[in-house]
Design a protein around this motif. Structure first.
Motif, PDB file in Angstrom:
ATOM      1  N   ALA A  10       7.445  -7.987  -6.835  1.00 52.94           N
ATOM      2  CA  ALA A  10       7.698  -7.202  -5.562  1.00 52.94           C
ATOM      3  C   ALA A  10       6.132  -6.400  -5.199  1.00 52.94           C
ATOM      4  O   ALA A  10       5.601  -6.648  -4.066  1.00 52.94           O
ATOM      5  CB  ALA A  10       8.724  -6.256  -5.288  1.00 52.94           C
ATOM      6  N   VAL A  11       5.598  -5.744  -6.358  1.00 55.91           N
ATOM      7  CA  VAL A  11       4.414  -5.065  -6.312  1.00 55.91           C
ATOM      8  C   VAL A  11       3.245  -6.200  -5.959  1.00 55.91           C
ATOM      9  O   VAL A  11       2.319  -5.988  -5.076  1.00 55.91           O
ATOM     10  CB  VAL A  11       4.246  -4.380  -7.503  1.00 55.91           C
ATOM     11  CG1 VAL A  11       2.539  -3.622  -7.392  1.00 55.91           C
ATOM     12  CG2 VAL A  11       5.349  -3.044  -7.672  1.00 55.91           C
ATOM     13  N   GLN A  12       3.397  -7.179  -6.616  1.00 55.13           N
ATOM     14  CA  GLN A  12       2.489  -8.188  -6.559  1.00 55.13           C
ATOM     15  C   GLN A  12       2.181  -8.864  -5.206  1.00 55.13           C
ATOM     16  O   GLN A  12       0.953  -8.921  -4.482  1.00 55.13           O
ATOM     17  CB  GLN A  12       2.357  -9.363  -7.930  1.00 55.13           C
ATOM     18  CG  GLN A  12       2.368  -8.805  -9.076  1.00 55.13           C
ATOM     19  CD  GLN A  12       2.858  -9.955 -10.000  1.00 55.13           C
ATOM     20  OE1 GLN A  12       3.328 -10.927  -9.627  1.00 55.13           O
ATOM     21  NE2 GLN A  12       2.959  -9.473 -11.309  1.00 55.13           N
ATOM     22  N   THR A  13       3.436  -9.102  -4.755  1.00 51.49           N
ATOM     23  CA  THR A  13       3.435  -9.511  -3.431  1.00 51.49           C
ATOM     24  C   THR A  13       3.097  -8.562  -2.254  1.00 51.49           C
ATOM     25  O   THR A  13       2.188  -9.139  -1.266  1.00 51.49           O
ATOM     26  CB  THR A  13       4.799 -10.077  -2.906  1.00 51.49           C
ATOM     27  OG1 THR A  13       5.297 -11.016  -3.880  1.00 51.49           O
ATOM     28  CG2 THR A  13       4.906 -10.453  -1.615  1.00 51.49           C
ATOM     29  N   ARG A  14       3.413  -7.354  -2.641  1.00 46.84           N
ATOM     30  CA  ARG A  14       2.534  -6.230  -1.494  1.00 46.84           C
ATOM     31  C   ARG A  14       1.259  -6.148  -1.421  1.00 46.84           C
ATOM     32  O   ARG A  14       0.963  -5.842  -0.308  1.00 46.84           O
ATOM     33  CB  ARG A  14       3.575  -4.984  -1.991  1.00 46.84           C
ATOM     34  CG  ARG A  14       3.252  -3.865  -0.754  1.00 46.84           C
ATOM     35  CD  ARG A  14       4.101  -2.593  -1.223  1.00 46.84           C
ATOM     36  NE  ARG A  14       3.919  -1.781  -0.229  1.00 46.84           N
ATOM     37  CZ  ARG A  14       4.797  -0.304  -0.112  1.00 46.84           C
ATOM     38  NH1 ARG A  14       5.876  -0.373  -1.094  1.00 46.84           N
ATOM     39  NH2 ARG A  14       4.644   0.285   0.837  1.00 46.84           N
ATOM     40  N   ILE A  15       0.671  -6.353  -2.459  1.00 45.43           N
ATOM     41  CA  ILE A  15      -0.665  -5.882  -2.527  1.00 45.43           C
ATOM     42  C   ILE A  15      -1.502  -7.413  -2.466  1.00 45.43           C
ATOM     43  O   ILE A  15      -2.534  -7.205  -2.116  1.00 45.43           O
ATOM     44  CB  ILE A  15      -1.159  -5.556  -4.018  1.00 45.43           C
ATOM     45  CG1 ILE A  15      -0.359  -4.093  -4.062  1.00 45.43           C
ATOM     46  CG2 ILE A  15      -2.438  -5.148  -4.148  1.00 45.43           C
ATOM     47  CD1 ILE A  15      -0.520  -3.479  -5.596  1.00 45.43           C
ATOM     48  N   ARG A  18      -0.479 -12.280  -6.249  1.00 46.71           N
ATOM     49  CA  ARG A  18       0.446 -12.937  -7.032  1.00 46.71           C
ATOM     50  C   ARG A  18       0.016 -14.336  -7.619  1.00 46.71           C
ATOM     51  O   ARG A  18       0.222 -14.716  -8.821  1.00 46.71           O
ATOM     52  CB  ARG A  18       1.405 -13.640  -6.106  1.00 46.71           C
ATOM     53  CG  ARG A  18       2.781 -12.503  -5.884  1.00 46.71           C
ATOM     54  CD  ARG A  18       3.830 -13.228  -5.124  1.00 46.71           C
ATOM     55  NE  ARG A  18       4.608 -14.073  -6.239  1.00 46.71           N
ATOM     56  CZ  ARG A  18       5.956 -14.373  -6.316  1.00 46.71           C
ATOM     57  NH1 ARG A  18       6.778 -13.707  -5.420  1.00 46.71           N
ATOM     58  NH2 ARG A  18       6.361 -15.262  -7.072  1.00 46.71           N
ATOM     59  N   GLU A 225       9.259   0.483 -10.063  1.00 48.91           N
ATOM     60  CA  GLU A 225      10.019  -0.099  -8.532  1.00 48.91           C
ATOM     61  C   GLU A 225      11.534   0.071  -8.639  1.00 48.91           C
ATOM     62  O   GLU A 225      12.163   0.419  -7.692  1.00 48.91           O
ATOM     63  CB  GLU A 225       9.648  -1.583  -8.444  1.00 48.91           C
ATOM     64  CG  GLU A 225       8.336  -1.785  -7.571  1.00 48.91           C
ATOM     65  CD  GLU A 225       8.379  -1.431  -6.187  1.00 48.91           C
ATOM     66  OE1 GLU A 225       8.882  -2.041  -5.295  1.00 48.91           O
ATOM     67  OE2 GLU A 225       7.763  -0.552  -5.807  1.00 48.91           O
ATOM     68  N   PHE A 253       1.955   3.885  -1.736  1.00 48.46           N
ATOM     69  CA  PHE A 253       1.003   2.906  -1.279  1.00 48.46           C
ATOM     70  C   PHE A 253       0.228   3.275   0.139  1.00 48.46           C
ATOM     71  O   PHE A 253       1.205   3.588   0.853  1.00 48.46           O
ATOM     72  CB  PHE A 253       1.724   1.598  -1.266  1.00 48.46           C
ATOM     73  CG  PHE A 253       2.329   1.006  -2.578  1.00 48.46           C
ATOM     74  CD1 PHE A 253       1.573  -0.026  -3.185  1.00 48.46           C
ATOM     75  CD2 PHE A 253       3.574   1.627  -2.882  1.00 48.46           C
ATOM     76  CE1 PHE A 253       2.002  -0.387  -4.268  1.00 48.46           C
ATOM     77  CE2 PHE A 253       4.222   0.993  -3.976  1.00 48.46           C
ATOM     78  CZ  PHE A 253       3.549  -0.002  -4.846  1.00 48.46           C
ATOM     79  N   ARG A 258      -3.332   2.959  -4.250  1.00 49.54           N
ATOM     80  CA  ARG A 258      -2.317   3.701  -4.613  1.00 49.54           C
ATOM     81  C   ARG A 258      -2.382   5.063  -5.509  1.00 49.54           C
ATOM     82  O   ARG A 258      -3.250   5.092  -6.270  1.00 49.54           O
ATOM     83  CB  ARG A 258      -1.734   2.436  -5.731  1.00 49.54           C
ATOM     84  CG  ARG A 258      -1.471   1.007  -4.885  1.00 49.54           C
ATOM     85  CD  ARG A 258      -1.179   0.006  -5.751  1.00 49.54           C
ATOM     86  NE  ARG A 258      -2.226  -0.266  -6.713  1.00 49.54           N
ATOM     87  CZ  ARG A 258      -3.196  -0.834  -6.753  1.00 49.54           C
ATOM     88  NH1 ARG A 258      -3.327  -1.394  -5.469  1.00 49.54           N
ATOM     89  NH2 ARG A 258      -4.109  -1.097  -7.610  1.00 49.54           N
TER      90      ARG A 258
END
Length: 294
Positions: A10-15, A18, A225, A253, A258
């Protein structure tokens, strides 16, 4: 098999990292390779993260003569050392099947490796069955030389519900700390570094720090998360005093990056907990300049 759980994803996708995370994730394995086994055998210290019997996360320091940590097979790490009776994780390491995260960090070479798995007690310490083994880059690691190892002489342990003024100054002056977090998959121990002042003491029970650009794995932030529990370890490299904090953490964020905020639930200070005495640091050239506000 995906080396990441849904929190990290989820964090990788948000930033938007990926693809980079997929590339780096190929380095995560279950085996302790020969080069990793050699590295472990040279280390005089190991940081471990786990939950205590009440479920609170802590990060603790183990030390010994090189060889006290060693690989005893492709999937096993043996540690011939124990924690002092006052350490919050004594009971956890005496139990079978404790989820642990470990990090072996060598300030002399700016190298580090992490091994996460399940621990069980032995006659001389404990063993960990590896589930994740991988190295990290040298970013934000301060270089230090090992000057001496003195006889262990733990001072009186001090427990507080929040930071004292002296402890707050200790934290503010730090250039390194370790952080233990957890997920349904297990525990993890990570490292954070920066120029002194990179950890801000907002109040006696709240800290904050900027989350610097790293390897795109987001194991720590991914754990947070879904599970806010965290344990921090600060070390006075010249005296061996340790400061352990347990509490909860969250990530904010924003457009400028961050920020991690940690709420203190308990503090444990142990004078001369480590017998190792290190030199003054040579700061990492990767350390960003401090920002005026968190």
């Amino acid at each position: 098999m995906d080396p990441y759980h849904e929190g990290s994803r989820a964090v990788q996708t948000r930033i938007g990292v990926r693809e980079a995370a997929d590339h780096v994730g190929r380095s995560i394995g279950q085996d302790i390779r020969d080069v990793a086994a050699v590295f472990l055998g040279l280390q005089p210290m190991l940081v471990i993260g786990a939950a205590d019997e009440g479920g609170r996360m802590w990060s603790s320091l183990l030390t010994g003569e090189p060889g006290f940590v060693r690989a005893t097979g492709r999937r096993w790490m043996s540690v011939a050392a124990g924690l002092p009776d006052s350490d919050p994780l004594v009971a956890a390491l005496a139990a079978e099947g404790t989820a642990v995260g470990t990090i072996a960090l060598d300030p002399r070479t700016r190298r580090r490796m992490r091994l996460n798995g399940t621990a069980g007690p032995t006659a001389r310490g404990f063993v960990v069955e590896a589930e994740q083994v991988f190295s990290n880059c040298p970013k934000y690691l301060q270089k230090r030389e090992l000057r001496a190892s003195v006889p262990a002489r733990h001072g009186a342990v001090r427990r507080e519900p929040e930071l004292t003024p002296d402890q707050a100054r200790f934290v503010h002056a730090a250039d390194t700390f370790f952080i233990a977090t957890a997920s349904a998959d297990g525990a993890d121990a990570g490292h954070r570094g920066g120029n002194p002042g990179f950890v801000r003491v907002e109040s006696p029970n709240e800290l904050s720090w900027q989350d610097y650009a790293g390897n795109s794995m987001f194991l720590t932030l991914g754990n947070l998360e879904n599970d806010p529990r965290a344990g921090l370890l600060f070390l006075d490299w010249s005296t061996g005093t340790t400061l352990q904090l347990t509490g909860t953490a969250k990530t904010e964020f924003g457009v400028h990056g961050r920020t991690n905020r940690f709420t203190v639930a308990e503090v444990v200070q142990t004078p001369h907990a480590s017998p190792l005495r290190w030199s003054a640091p040579e700061y990492s050239p990767a350390n960003p300049p401090l920002r005026e506000s968190a």
